[in-house]
Scaffold this motif. Structure first.
Motif, PDB file in Angstrom:
ATOM      1  N   ALA A  73     -50.261   7.385   6.952  1.00  0.00           N
ATOM      2  CA  ALA A  73     -50.433   6.077   7.607  1.00  0.00           C
ATOM      3  C   ALA A  73     -50.006   4.934   6.697  1.00  0.00           C
ATOM      4  O   ALA A  73     -49.294   4.015   7.113  1.00  0.00           O
ATOM      5  CB  ALA A  73     -51.879   5.899   8.051  1.00  0.00           C
ATOM      6  N   SER A  74     -50.427   4.972   5.447  1.00  0.00           N
ATOM      7  CA  SER A  74     -50.061   3.900   4.522  1.00  0.00           C
ATOM      8  C   SER A  74     -48.563   3.894   4.245  1.00  0.00           C
ATOM      9  O   SER A  74     -47.944   2.828   4.095  1.00  0.00           O
ATOM     10  CB  SER A  74     -50.843   4.050   3.215  1.00  0.00           C
ATOM     11  OG  SER A  74     -50.680   5.361   2.678  1.00  0.00           O
ATOM     12  N   GLY A  75     -47.956   5.069   4.193  1.00  0.00           N
ATOM     13  CA  GLY A  75     -46.508   5.130   3.995  1.00  0.00           C
ATOM     14  C   GLY A  75     -45.737   4.568   5.172  1.00  0.00           C
ATOM     15  O   GLY A  75     -44.730   3.870   4.997  1.00  0.00           O
ATOM     16  N   ALA A 134     -49.111  -4.376  12.966  1.00  0.00           N
ATOM     17  CA  ALA A 134     -49.356  -3.557  14.156  1.00  0.00           C
ATOM     18  C   ALA A 134     -49.712  -2.125  13.766  1.00  0.00           C
ATOM     19  O   ALA A 134     -50.613  -1.516  14.362  1.00  0.00           O
ATOM     20  CB  ALA A 134     -48.113  -3.568  15.048  1.00  0.00           C
ATOM     21  N   ILE A 135     -49.051  -1.592  12.746  1.00  0.00           N
ATOM     22  CA  ILE A 135     -49.342  -0.229  12.311  1.00  0.00           C
ATOM     23  C   ILE A 135     -50.719  -0.165  11.642  1.00  0.00           C
ATOM     24  O   ILE A 135     -51.463   0.806  11.827  1.00  0.00           O
ATOM     25  CB  ILE A 135     -48.254   0.281  11.342  1.00  0.00           C
ATOM     26  CG1 ILE A 135     -46.866   0.098  11.958  1.00  0.00           C
ATOM     27  CG2 ILE A 135     -48.488   1.747  11.016  1.00  0.00           C
ATOM     28  CD1 ILE A 135     -46.685   0.773  13.277  1.00  0.00           C
ATOM     29  N   VAL A 136     -51.062  -1.185  10.868  1.00  0.00           N
ATOM     30  CA  VAL A 136     -52.396  -1.232  10.257  1.00  0.00           C
ATOM     31  C   VAL A 136     -53.462  -1.244  11.337  1.00  0.00           C
ATOM     32  O   VAL A 136     -54.507  -0.574  11.213  1.00  0.00           O
ATOM     33  CB  VAL A 136     -52.529  -2.466   9.345  1.00  0.00           C
ATOM     34  CG1 VAL A 136     -53.977  -2.631   8.883  1.00  0.00           C
ATOM     35  CG2 VAL A 136     -51.614  -2.353   8.130  1.00  0.00           C
ATOM     36  N   GLU A 149     -60.956  -3.957   2.765  1.00  0.00           N
ATOM     37  CA  GLU A 149     -59.993  -4.268   1.707  1.00  0.00           C
ATOM     38  C   GLU A 149     -58.562  -3.995   2.159  1.00  0.00           C
ATOM     39  O   GLU A 149     -57.614  -4.449   1.516  1.00  0.00           O
ATOM     40  CB  GLU A 149     -60.300  -3.468   0.434  1.00  0.00           C
ATOM     41  CG  GLU A 149     -60.232  -1.965   0.592  1.00  0.00           C
ATOM     42  CD  GLU A 149     -61.586  -1.355   0.949  1.00  0.00           C
ATOM     43  OE1 GLU A 149     -61.758  -0.152   0.739  1.00  0.00           O
ATOM     44  OE2 GLU A 149     -62.456  -2.109   1.427  1.00  0.00           O
ATOM     45  N   ALA A 150     -58.424  -3.290   3.276  1.00  0.00           N
ATOM     46  CA  ALA A 150     -57.087  -3.041   3.816  1.00  0.00           C
ATOM     47  C   ALA A 150     -56.400  -4.339   4.233  1.00  0.00           C
ATOM     48  O   ALA A 150     -55.165  -4.386   4.345  1.00  0.00           O
ATOM     49  CB  ALA A 150     -57.168  -2.095   5.011  1.00  0.00           C
ATOM     50  N   LEU A 228     -55.047   0.500  -1.241  1.00  0.00           N
ATOM     51  CA  LEU A 228     -55.782  -0.521  -0.490  1.00  0.00           C
ATOM     52  C   LEU A 228     -56.227  -0.001   0.872  1.00  0.00           C
ATOM     53  O   LEU A 228     -57.304  -0.358   1.355  1.00  0.00           O
ATOM     54  CB  LEU A 228     -54.902  -1.764  -0.311  1.00  0.00           C
ATOM     55  CG  LEU A 228     -54.614  -2.576  -1.580  1.00  0.00           C
ATOM     56  CD1 LEU A 228     -53.597  -3.676  -1.296  1.00  0.00           C
ATOM     57  CD2 LEU A 228     -55.897  -3.174  -2.136  1.00  0.00           C
ATOM     58  N   MET A 229     -55.417   0.829   1.486  1.00  0.00           N
ATOM     59  CA  MET A 229     -55.771   1.360   2.802  1.00  0.00           C
ATOM     60  C   MET A 229     -56.738   2.530   2.725  1.00  0.00           C
ATOM     61  O   MET A 229     -57.489   2.784   3.666  1.00  0.00           O
ATOM     62  CB  MET A 229     -54.507   1.769   3.568  1.00  0.00           C
ATOM     63  CG  MET A 229     -53.667   0.600   4.039  1.00  0.00           C
ATOM     64  SD  MET A 229     -52.291   1.089   5.112  1.00  0.00           S
ATOM     65  CE  MET A 229     -53.140   1.819   6.511  1.00  0.00           C
ATOM     66  N   THR A 230     -56.711   3.266   1.607  1.00  0.00           N
ATOM     67  CA  THR A 230     -57.555   4.460   1.496  1.00  0.00           C
ATOM     68  C   THR A 230     -58.799   4.230   0.660  1.00  0.00           C
ATOM     69  O   THR A 230     -59.605   5.141   0.477  1.00  0.00           O
ATOM     70  CB  THR A 230     -56.744   5.627   0.895  1.00  0.00           C
ATOM     71  OG1 THR A 230     -56.233   5.236  -0.391  1.00  0.00           O
ATOM     72  CG2 THR A 230     -55.588   5.999   1.804  1.00  0.00           C
ATOM     73  N   GLY A 231     -58.960   3.015   0.115  1.00  0.00           N
ATOM     74  CA  GLY A 231     -60.162   2.700  -0.636  1.00  0.00           C
ATOM     75  C   GLY A 231     -60.213   3.287  -2.031  1.00  0.00           C
ATOM     76  O   GLY A 231     -61.299   3.462  -2.590  1.00  0.00           O
TER      77      GLY A 231
END
Length: 265
Positions: A73-75, A134-136, A149-150, A228-231
């Motif tokens: 997802a982050s990629g 949009a993806i976030v 934090e994302a 940042l997306m995975t904490g």
């Protein structure tokens, strides 16, 4: 006598707030085509996320101590930012430069080439932010985001958008036709997409390739966005930001010089 590229490169771009007028002009045009534009730029990365995440994820299992869907997802957020900025700074900007002669009309106003180039890059960076946001949002709905934090991903993506747009604008400034963009996609964008940790970790690459990947802006964007997306903790954030900022400033400087060389006779 027409100045050489070297002469233009020696001259720093003239920064002013006039670039905002270019950004606003592109925003107004985009609003008329907003829905098809969002569907086109938003649909493909979501399809990649769902198809690869759920399909391939069942075979891969965990990557770097997280489910592959979370890793991917982050990629995909980063690749969507790169794609959005690149297409806008290539095809849309080139159309305004050559086919529609929009740049020529802008230069008839109290505005210089540096203003137009910065306005185009700023707008392309905005498109990158829209696509990535949009993806976030989709990732959040699917439970693939660790926490609030994302939201820090968004300013990183905006800065990254400036980098990707600036690099693409260099190609636009020297391109004789739309076909020329294929060289950029084949020689730069595709290798960067595959070798920057979007779909698999850099640790799985041969050492020489992994070292080379450290020079790619997308790799540094992924190294910031994924934690940042995975904490998880961000390793060397100042270095990553410095590389992205360096690409943004350097590519704007070069693209502005090339555009001046092309347009000022």
């Amino acid at each position: 006598m027409m100045a050489s590229v070297a002469d233009h490169l020696k001259t720093a771009p003239q920064l002013s707030l006039r670039f905002i007028a270019v950004w606003l002009r592109n925003l107004r045009v985009w609003r008329k085509l907003m829905l098809p534009s969002l569907l086109g730029n938003f649909g493909e990365p979501v399809l990649y996320l769902l198809a690869l995440g759920y399909g391939l994820g069942q075979f891969v299992g965990e990557v770097e101590s997280m489910p592959y869907m979370v890793f991917l997802a982050s990629g995909i957020v980063c690749s969507a930012a790169m794609t959005g900025a690149t297409f806008e700074a290539l095809y849309s900007a080139y159309t305004r430069l050559t086919q529609q002669q929009t740049w020529a009309a802008m230069l008839a106003a109290p505005m210089n080439v540096d203003d137009v180039v910065l306005g185009e890059i700023a707008w392309a960076a905005t498109k990158a932010l829209i696509n990535a946001s949009a993806i976030v949002l989709v990732a959040s709905v699917l439970g693939l985001v660790a926490g609030p934090e994302a939201l820090l991903v968004l300013p990183v993506i905006l800065l990254a958008g400036f980098s990707f747009a600036g690099i693409a604008m260099i190609v636009t400034a020297i391109s004789p036709s739309y076909d020329f963009f294929l060289y950029y996609f084949t020689l730069v964008m595709t290798p960067m997409l595959l070798l920057s940790g979007v779909f698999f970790p850099l640790s799985g690459l041969p050492d020489a390739v992994g070292i080379g990947a450290q020079f790619l802006p997308l790799a540094h964007v992924v190294m910031l966005v994924r934690p940042l997306m995975t904490g998880t903790a961000v390793d060397a954030p100042v270095l990553h930001l410095a590389v992205i900022l360096g690409y943004a400033v350097g590519s704007y400087w070069i693209s502005a010089a090339l555009a001046r060389r092309r347009l000022i006779r």
